[in-house]
Design a protein around this motif. Structure first.
Motif, PDB file in Angstrom:
ATOM      1  N   ARG A   3       0.837  -1.188   0.000  1.00 49.41           N
ATOM      2  CA  ARG A   3       0.000   0.000   0.000  1.00 49.41           C
ATOM      3  C   ARG A   3       0.878   1.245   0.000  1.00 49.41           C
ATOM      4  O   ARG A   3       2.064   1.201   0.369  1.00 49.41           O
ATOM      5  CB  ARG A   3      -0.972   0.032   1.181  1.00 49.41           C
ATOM      6  CG  ARG A   3      -0.371   0.362   2.524  1.00 49.41           C
ATOM      7  CD  ARG A   3      -1.419   1.034   3.417  1.00 49.41           C
ATOM      8  NE  ARG A   3      -1.023   1.115   4.814  1.00 49.41           N
ATOM      9  CZ  ARG A   3      -0.181   2.019   5.310  1.00 49.41           C
ATOM     10  NH1 ARG A   3       0.426   2.892   4.520  1.00 49.41           N
ATOM     11  NH2 ARG A   3       0.088   2.024   6.609  1.00 49.41           N
ATOM     12  N   GLU A   4       0.265   2.389  -0.368  1.00 49.59           N
ATOM     13  CA  GLU A   4       0.997   3.648  -0.376  1.00 49.59           C
ATOM     14  C   GLU A   4       1.209   4.123   1.061  1.00 49.59           C
ATOM     15  O   GLU A   4       0.346   3.945   1.922  1.00 49.59           O
ATOM     16  CB  GLU A   4       0.231   4.695  -1.176  1.00 49.59           C
ATOM     17  CG  GLU A   4       1.040   5.961  -1.450  1.00 49.59           C
ATOM     18  CD  GLU A   4       0.365   6.890  -2.442  1.00 49.59           C
ATOM     19  OE1 GLU A   4       0.932   7.961  -2.737  1.00 49.59           O
ATOM     20  OE2 GLU A   4      -0.742   6.554  -2.931  1.00 49.59           O
ATOM     21  N   ILE A  47       4.238 -13.315  10.545  1.00 47.49           N
ATOM     22  CA  ILE A  47       2.971 -13.618   9.866  1.00 47.49           C
ATOM     23  C   ILE A  47       1.849 -12.737  10.425  1.00 47.49           C
ATOM     24  O   ILE A  47       1.015 -12.220   9.683  1.00 47.49           O
ATOM     25  CB  ILE A  47       2.623 -15.105  10.034  1.00 47.49           C
ATOM     26  CG1 ILE A  47       3.650 -15.975   9.282  1.00 47.49           C
ATOM     27  CG2 ILE A  47       1.205 -15.397   9.546  1.00 47.49           C
ATOM     28  CD1 ILE A  47       3.514 -17.470   9.581  1.00 47.49           C
ATOM     29  N   GLU A  48       1.844 -12.557  11.737  1.00 46.26           N
ATOM     30  CA  GLU A  48       0.756 -11.828  12.383  1.00 46.26           C
ATOM     31  C   GLU A  48       0.914 -10.314  12.293  1.00 46.26           C
ATOM     32  O   GLU A  48      -0.082  -9.582  12.354  1.00 46.26           O
ATOM     33  CB  GLU A  48       0.655 -12.254  13.848  1.00 46.26           C
ATOM     34  CG  GLU A  48       0.295 -13.722  13.995  1.00 46.26           C
ATOM     35  CD  GLU A  48      -0.014 -14.115  15.426  1.00 46.26           C
ATOM     36  OE1 GLU A  48      -0.837 -15.015  15.615  1.00 46.26           O
ATOM     37  OE2 GLU A  48       0.559 -13.508  16.345  1.00 46.26           O
ATOM     38  N   PHE A  49       2.154  -9.840  12.155  1.00 44.63           N
ATOM     39  CA  PHE A  49       2.418  -8.399  12.089  1.00 44.63           C
ATOM     40  C   PHE A  49       3.237  -8.076  10.834  1.00 44.63           C
ATOM     41  O   PHE A  49       4.403  -7.691  10.927  1.00 44.63           O
ATOM     42  CB  PHE A  49       3.173  -7.929  13.337  1.00 44.63           C
ATOM     43  CG  PHE A  49       2.461  -8.221  14.626  1.00 44.63           C
ATOM     44  CD1 PHE A  49       1.474  -7.371  15.110  1.00 44.63           C
ATOM     45  CD2 PHE A  49       2.770  -9.351  15.366  1.00 44.63           C
ATOM     46  CE1 PHE A  49       0.818  -7.637  16.300  1.00 44.63           C
ATOM     47  CE2 PHE A  49       2.123  -9.626  16.564  1.00 44.63           C
ATOM     48  CZ  PHE A  49       1.146  -8.768  17.030  1.00 44.63           C
ATOM     49  N   ASN A 157      -7.031  -5.989   4.088  1.00 44.97           N
ATOM     50  CA  ASN A 157      -7.407  -4.621   4.440  1.00 44.97           C
ATOM     51  C   ASN A 157      -7.002  -4.241   5.858  1.00 44.97           C
ATOM     52  O   ASN A 157      -7.241  -3.100   6.274  1.00 44.97           O
ATOM     53  CB  ASN A 157      -8.920  -4.437   4.286  1.00 44.97           C
ATOM     54  CG  ASN A 157      -9.379  -4.625   2.848  1.00 44.97           C
ATOM     55  OD1 ASN A 157      -8.694  -4.236   1.906  1.00 44.97           O
ATOM     56  ND2 ASN A 157     -10.546  -5.247   2.680  1.00 44.97           N
ATOM     57  N   ASP A 158      -6.386  -5.167   6.591  1.00 45.47           N
ATOM     58  CA  ASP A 158      -6.067  -4.914   7.996  1.00 45.47           C
ATOM     59  C   ASP A 158      -4.585  -4.980   8.317  1.00 45.47           C
ATOM     60  O   ASP A 158      -4.196  -4.692   9.450  1.00 45.47           O
ATOM     61  CB  ASP A 158      -6.802  -5.932   8.881  1.00 45.47           C
ATOM     62  CG  ASP A 158      -8.309  -5.892   8.693  1.00 45.47           C
ATOM     63  OD1 ASP A 158      -8.857  -4.777   8.587  1.00 45.47           O
ATOM     64  OD2 ASP A 158      -8.923  -6.979   8.628  1.00 45.47           O
ATOM     65  N   TRP A 159      -3.750  -5.360   7.372  1.00 44.18           N
ATOM     66  CA  TRP A 159      -2.358  -5.626   7.689  1.00 44.18           C
ATOM     67  C   TRP A 159      -1.549  -4.358   7.958  1.00 44.18           C
ATOM     68  O   TRP A 159      -0.547  -4.381   8.670  1.00 44.18           O
ATOM     69  CB  TRP A 159      -1.697  -6.421   6.557  1.00 44.18           C
ATOM     70  CG  TRP A 159      -1.447  -5.613   5.310  1.00 44.18           C
ATOM     71  CD1 TRP A 159      -2.343  -5.314   4.343  1.00 44.18           C
ATOM     72  CD2 TRP A 159      -0.212  -5.001   4.924  1.00 44.18           C
ATOM     73  NE1 TRP A 159      -1.758  -4.542   3.365  1.00 44.18           N
ATOM     74  CE2 TRP A 159      -0.450  -4.340   3.696  1.00 44.18           C
ATOM     75  CE3 TRP A 159       1.064  -4.940   5.479  1.00 44.18           C
ATOM     76  CZ2 TRP A 159       0.558  -3.633   3.026  1.00 44.18           C
ATOM     77  CZ3 TRP A 159       2.059  -4.235   4.818  1.00 44.18           C
ATOM     78  CH2 TRP A 159       1.805  -3.600   3.603  1.00 44.18           C
ATOM     79  N   PHE A 277      -1.361  -2.729  15.823  1.00 42.33           N
ATOM     80  CA  PHE A 277       0.067  -2.522  15.573  1.00 42.33           C
ATOM     81  C   PHE A 277       0.191  -1.474  14.477  1.00 42.33           C
ATOM     82  O   PHE A 277      -0.323  -1.641  13.381  1.00 42.33           O
ATOM     83  CB  PHE A 277       0.713  -3.834  15.132  1.00 42.33           C
ATOM     84  CG  PHE A 277       2.199  -3.726  14.850  1.00 42.33           C
ATOM     85  CD1 PHE A 277       3.123  -3.962  15.850  1.00 42.33           C
ATOM     86  CD2 PHE A 277       2.663  -3.387  13.587  1.00 42.33           C
ATOM     87  CE1 PHE A 277       4.488  -3.881  15.590  1.00 42.33           C
ATOM     88  CE2 PHE A 277       4.021  -3.297  13.327  1.00 42.33           C
ATOM     89  CZ  PHE A 277       4.930  -3.539  14.332  1.00 42.33           C
ATOM     90  N   GLY A 278       0.860  -0.373  14.780  1.00 40.51           N
ATOM     91  CA  GLY A 278       1.034   0.684  13.794  1.00 40.51           C
ATOM     92  C   GLY A 278       1.434   1.977  14.463  1.00 40.51           C
ATOM     93  O   GLY A 278       1.785   2.019  15.651  1.00 40.51           O
TER      94      GLY A 278
END
Length: 430
Positions: A3-4, A47-49, A157-159, A277-278
């Motif tokens: 994604r951008e 894998i999860e993050f 859409n959530d990563w 996470f972000g």
């Protein structure tokens, strides 16, 4: 996945190429932690993050993207039979630049001495904040404690969630009702003549770190004292630290002192954002008069009220929303734009207090015992003094980091010793 990048991420990536903009955690773990076991757990975390294992691409149209494709494994430094100073190892990892075009965005070290292990994690601040990093480390410990625990990958859409896209509907309506910033419509700032800017070597700051772990009884006393004076633990401890800085610098600079605090925006986002996470934090400040003899309780209530008022106003969140939505509109090359902007001099403050509060880390995961947990420890540069704190398993852990060009080590020692003495001698019934 791809994604951008957001404007927030992009400016953080840009400035992290000019100097360290990273933060670290260090955990003392007792038990049979092997390199193979750690690598297996890290692979599940990856894998999860997936946002922790990305690289950036700048395309020919000058857009910038993050992608999980062709990103190497997490760097893991293992030192068996380690007998040195773990903080020196942490400083080395904290100063090293991240290779943003290669990834990933976190690196680790395992310092072993029989069953005593020091585990260090350093995060690129462009993709995550301290709260998100703790979520990552809590999940890592769950995988270490239970190797059969499956890894759960996020959806497309959530990563890599974005702050300005996750604001709750109620708060979004309030923000849109506010006066927009001037740069929303006035784009004069996007016109400039590029300067001839020569590249400079990545700096190597001479960091100095102080650490202290409080006992459960000392931690409980601090919590009780904050409750007694009807304020938060963050404000109560922040007031005591501010008094220590005022005692050092007040006689020559005056007793009106300033505390800076990161704000976690997750509570103002959509439901379910608490464990995201972000990069979801910002910065706010509060001033308080700290002359000799003024009670800590008064200062704490003043700090708490000012911070609460700023958070509840939504102005900090609105500022980040507007920055991420409008600032780079009409900017042809954001990196060139940032390089040619007038240098911004932040308002002075005594220290930044990054207190993550109670974390969900347990004291035991299978045959591994968590003995201590320090962080976040930020790569403080350009005169910054950053104090990180968290409460784990009923104990408060604090650290202070600063560039030794900020003030001499004797001054740092003096301030830190005052802080520890003040926080350790709190009377909860006063």
């Amino acid at each position: 996945m791809r994604r951008e990048t957001t404007s927030y991420e992009r400016v953080m990536f840009y400035y992290s190429k000019l100097g360290p903009m990273f933060f670290a955690f260090r955990m003392g773990l007792e038990g049979p932690l092997t390199e193979a076991r750690l690598r297996a757990a890290l692979q599940k975390n990856r894998i999860e993050f997936p946002l922790s294992a990305v690289r950036i691409e700048k395309l020919s149209d000058r857009t910038q993207w993050i992608t999980t494709e062709n990103v190497p494994e997490y760097p893991l430094l293992v030192k068996p039979s380690f007998s040195g100073d773990p903080e020196e190892e942490l400083i080395l990892l904290l100063r090293e630049p991240f290779q943003n075009e290669e990834g990933p965005m976190v690196r680790f070290a395992l310092l072993q001495n029989e069953k005593e292990n020091q585990f260090i994690a350093v995060f690129q601040h462009a993709v995550v904040d301290g709260v998100g990093a703790v979520i990552f480390l809590e999940r890592l410990m769950e995988h270490l404690g239970n190797p059969d625990l499956p890894a759960i990958a996020p959806g497309e859409n959530d990563w890599a969630p974005m702050l300005h896209k996750m604001i709750s509907q109620e708060n979004m309506e309030k923000i849109l009702a506010m006066d927009p910033p001037k740069f929303k419509d006035n784009k004069d700032y996007t016109r400039y003549t590029p300067k001839d800017i020569q590249p400079e070597a990545f700096p190597v700051p001479p960091f100095r770190i102080h650490l202290h772990g409080f006992s459960k009884s000392e931690t409980e006393a601090l919590i009780a004292a904050a409750a007694t004076c009807k304020t938060t633990v963050h404000s109560f401890i922040g007031a005591m630290i501010l008094q220590c800085f005022a005692e050092e610098f007040g006689p020559s600079e005056g007793y009106l002192r300033t505390i800076q605090s990161p704000i976690n925006f997750r509570s103002q986002l959509r439901e379910g954002s608490e464990r995201t996470f972000g990069l979801f934090n910002g910065l706010i400040t509060a001033q308080a008069d700290c002359p000799p003899g003024r009670p800590t309780e008064e200062i704490a209530r003043e700090i708490g009220a000012k911070l609460h008022e700023k958070i509840e106003s939504l102005n900090p969140l609105a500022g980040y929303y507007n920055f991420m939505t409008y600032l780079l509109e009409g900017v042809r090359d954001p990196e060139e734009f940032y390089a040619n902007r007038e240098a911004h001099t932040p308002d002075p403050y005594d220290f930044s207090f990054s207190n993550l509060g109670r974390v969900k880390m347990a004291d035991r995961y299978g045959d591994l015992c968590v003995k201590e947990f320090f962080g976040p420890t930020f790569s403080a540069t350009r005169g910054e003094r950053v104090i990180g704190a968290l409460t784990c398993c009923g104990k408060l852990f604090m650290n202070m980091i600063y560039d030794q060009n900020c003030f001499d080590p004797d001054t740092g020692d003096r301030i830190w010793n005052r802080i520890i003495e003040k926080c350790s001698s709190v009377d909860p019934v006063k």
